[in-house]
Write a protein that holds these residues in place. Structure first.
Motif, PDB file in Angstrom:
ATOM      1  N   ALA A 181       1.341  -1.133   0.095  1.00 57.76           N
ATOM      2  CA  ALA A 181       0.014   0.174   0.002  1.00 57.76           C
ATOM      3  C   ALA A 181       1.181   1.342   0.061  1.00 57.76           C
ATOM      4  O   ALA A 181       0.545   2.156  -1.347  1.00 57.76           O
ATOM      5  N   ALA A 182       2.008   1.239   0.741  1.00 58.58           N
ATOM      6  CA  ALA A 182       3.003   2.544   0.740  1.00 58.58           C
ATOM      7  C   ALA A 182       3.563   2.681  -0.459  1.00 58.58           C
ATOM      8  O   ALA A 182       3.451   3.884  -0.678  1.00 58.58           O
ATOM      9  N   GLY A 183       4.047   1.467  -1.090  1.00 56.74           N
ATOM     10  CA  GLY A 183       4.760   1.930  -2.403  1.00 56.74           C
ATOM     11  C   GLY A 183       3.871   2.133  -3.624  1.00 56.74           C
ATOM     12  O   GLY A 183       4.374   2.825  -4.090  1.00 56.74           O
ATOM     13  N   ILE A 184       2.524   1.857  -2.896  1.00 58.53           N
ATOM     14  CA  ILE A 184       1.570   2.302  -4.011  1.00 58.53           C
ATOM     15  C   ILE A 184       1.253   3.838  -3.730  1.00 58.53           C
ATOM     16  O   ILE A 184       1.042   4.880  -5.236  1.00 58.53           O
ATOM     17  N   ALA A 185       1.006   4.156  -2.835  1.00 58.00           N
ATOM     18  CA  ALA A 185       0.493   5.525  -2.070  1.00 58.00           C
ATOM     19  C   ALA A 185       2.156   6.561  -2.869  1.00 58.00           C
ATOM     20  O   ALA A 185       1.732   7.384  -3.975  1.00 58.00           O
ATOM     21  N   ASP A 186       3.060   6.147  -2.712  1.00 55.13           N
ATOM     22  CA  ASP A 186       4.451   6.691  -3.043  1.00 55.13           C
ATOM     23  C   ASP A 186       4.441   6.872  -4.603  1.00 55.13           C
ATOM     24  O   ASP A 186       4.824   8.320  -5.079  1.00 55.13           O
ATOM     25  N   SER A 187       4.203   6.049  -5.352  1.00 53.82           N
ATOM     26  CA  SER A 187       4.166   6.326  -6.581  1.00 53.82           C
ATOM     27  C   SER A 187       2.785   6.581  -7.183  1.00 53.82           C
ATOM     28  O   SER A 187       2.912   7.409  -8.681  1.00 53.82           O
ATOM     29  N   ALA A 188       1.708   7.241  -6.956  1.00 54.10           N
ATOM     30  CA  ALA A 188       0.592   8.255  -7.433  1.00 54.10           C
ATOM     31  C   ALA A 188       0.939   9.825  -6.204  1.00 54.10           C
ATOM     32  O   ALA A 188       0.414  10.206  -6.322  1.00 54.10           O
ATOM     33  N   THR A 189       2.166   9.987  -6.157  1.00 56.50           N
ATOM     34  CA  THR A 189       2.035  11.234  -4.932  1.00 56.50           C
ATOM     35  C   THR A 189       2.779  12.298  -6.219  1.00 56.50           C
ATOM     36  O   THR A 189       4.431  11.902  -6.757  1.00 56.50           O
ATOM     37  N   ALA A 229      -7.005   9.415 -13.032  1.00 57.16           N
ATOM     38  CA  ALA A 229      -4.963   9.217 -12.493  1.00 57.16           C
ATOM     39  C   ALA A 229      -5.256   7.085 -12.878  1.00 57.16           C
ATOM     40  O   ALA A 229      -6.170   6.669 -13.183  1.00 57.16           O
ATOM     41  N   ARG A 230      -3.902   7.435 -13.303  1.00 53.49           N
ATOM     42  CA  ARG A 230      -3.347   6.082 -14.066  1.00 53.49           C
ATOM     43  C   ARG A 230      -3.003   5.261 -12.290  1.00 53.49           C
ATOM     44  O   ARG A 230      -2.302   5.679 -11.684  1.00 53.49           O
ATOM     45  N   TYR A 231      -3.426   3.402 -13.083  1.00 54.51           N
ATOM     46  CA  TYR A 231      -2.453   2.947 -12.241  1.00 54.51           C
ATOM     47  C   TYR A 231      -1.052   1.902 -12.000  1.00 54.51           C
ATOM     48  O   TYR A 231      -1.286   1.791 -13.151  1.00 54.51           O
ATOM     49  N   PHE A 232       0.318   2.746 -12.124  1.00 56.71           N
ATOM     50  CA  PHE A 232       0.890   1.864 -13.086  1.00 56.71           C
ATOM     51  C   PHE A 232       0.743   2.291 -14.415  1.00 56.71           C
ATOM     52  O   PHE A 232       1.337   1.205 -14.739  1.00 56.71           O
TER      53      PHE A 232
END
Length: 245
Positions: A137-145, A215-218
């Motif tokens: 979850a934290a990595g997903i948040a970082d990628s979208a910040t 917004a995009r997810y990866f």
């Protein structure tokens, strides 16, 4: 039963090795740190000698589109060739629920390419498709910040604890080859934005999570069910609140 676990020192792999060892199997962790490199092929012949099952839960060190595709195609090509030469009877690989529905994501395209190589290898195989791990979850948040704000779409997700994924991978490894797919997901459905918002709040992370359907997810624009499993999926036991506690 000798089970070689590629990526066996990582989050999923180390748990798979521990579980199989507890059940009396000869579970061998294989990773660059143990002298096994799936990109160069170093150590593959030696570690697979006498192996009944090869489990691949490795991951690319880079998620850049070209890098991740090169990693999975090169690694899987080397692994399938080495497994065939060693007479391995069952090839198990961990992949992602919905990868085939997310063609705009370089990571997902790479996982689809990996699966294609396995299916066409002539080996007996099982593919374990997992939803997003709580632990990521934290990595997903970082990628979208950007600018201190997390922008995520509200597409559905059914995140799962890594321990539940490892349990399914381990059971699959010691079972008969499926020559197909088994899915594993968590017990609750969230919007991607809501899941990440809940996790950040629980960890006292002050970043605002903004819902943005564009917004995009990866790299992928999510539909409501892009990342959700089918009706026959196995369901993990750990709920998000229990994991957060």
């Amino acid at each position: 039963m000798k089970v070689v676990v590629i990526g066996g020192t990582g989050l999923i792999g180390s748990t798979v090795v521990a579980r199989l060892t507890e059940h009396g199997h000869d579970a061998v962790p294989a990773a660059p740190s143990t002298g096994v490199d799936t990109i160069t092929g170093q150590g593959l012949k030696e570690v697979l000698q006498g192996a009944d099952v090869l489990v691949d839960v490795s991951n690319s060190p880079s998620f850049a589109d070209d890098d991740v595709l090169a990693f999975f195609t090169t690694s899987t090509g080397n692994l399938t060739a080495a497994a065939d030469a060693a007479g391995v009877g069952h090839y198990v690989a961990l992949s992602v629920v919905g990868a085939e529905r997310a063609a705009d994501s370089g990571y997902m395209r790479a996982k689809v390419a990996q699966e294609k190589l396995i299916r066409e290898s002539g080996l007996r195989y099982s593919l374990v498709h997992a939803t997003q791990f709580f632990e990521f979850a934290a990595g997903i948040a970082d990628s979208a910040t950007a600018g201190g704000v997390v922008r995520l779409p509200d597409g559905g997700v059914q995140p799962v604890a890594a321990a539940d994924v490892a349990a399914v991978v381990g059971r699959t490894a010691v079972g008969d080859p499926l020559d197909g797919v088994v899915e594993i997901a968590g017990p609750e459905v969230f919007g991607l934005d809501g899941w990440i918002r809940t996790v950040l709040a629980a960890k006292n992370d002050a970043r605002e999570v903004v819902t943005d359907r564009e917004a995009r997810y990866f790299g992928e624009k999510l539909g409501e069910r892009t990342l959700l499993p089918g009706t026959g999926a196995l369901i993990g036991q750990v709920r998000l609140a229990d994991w957060l506690n």
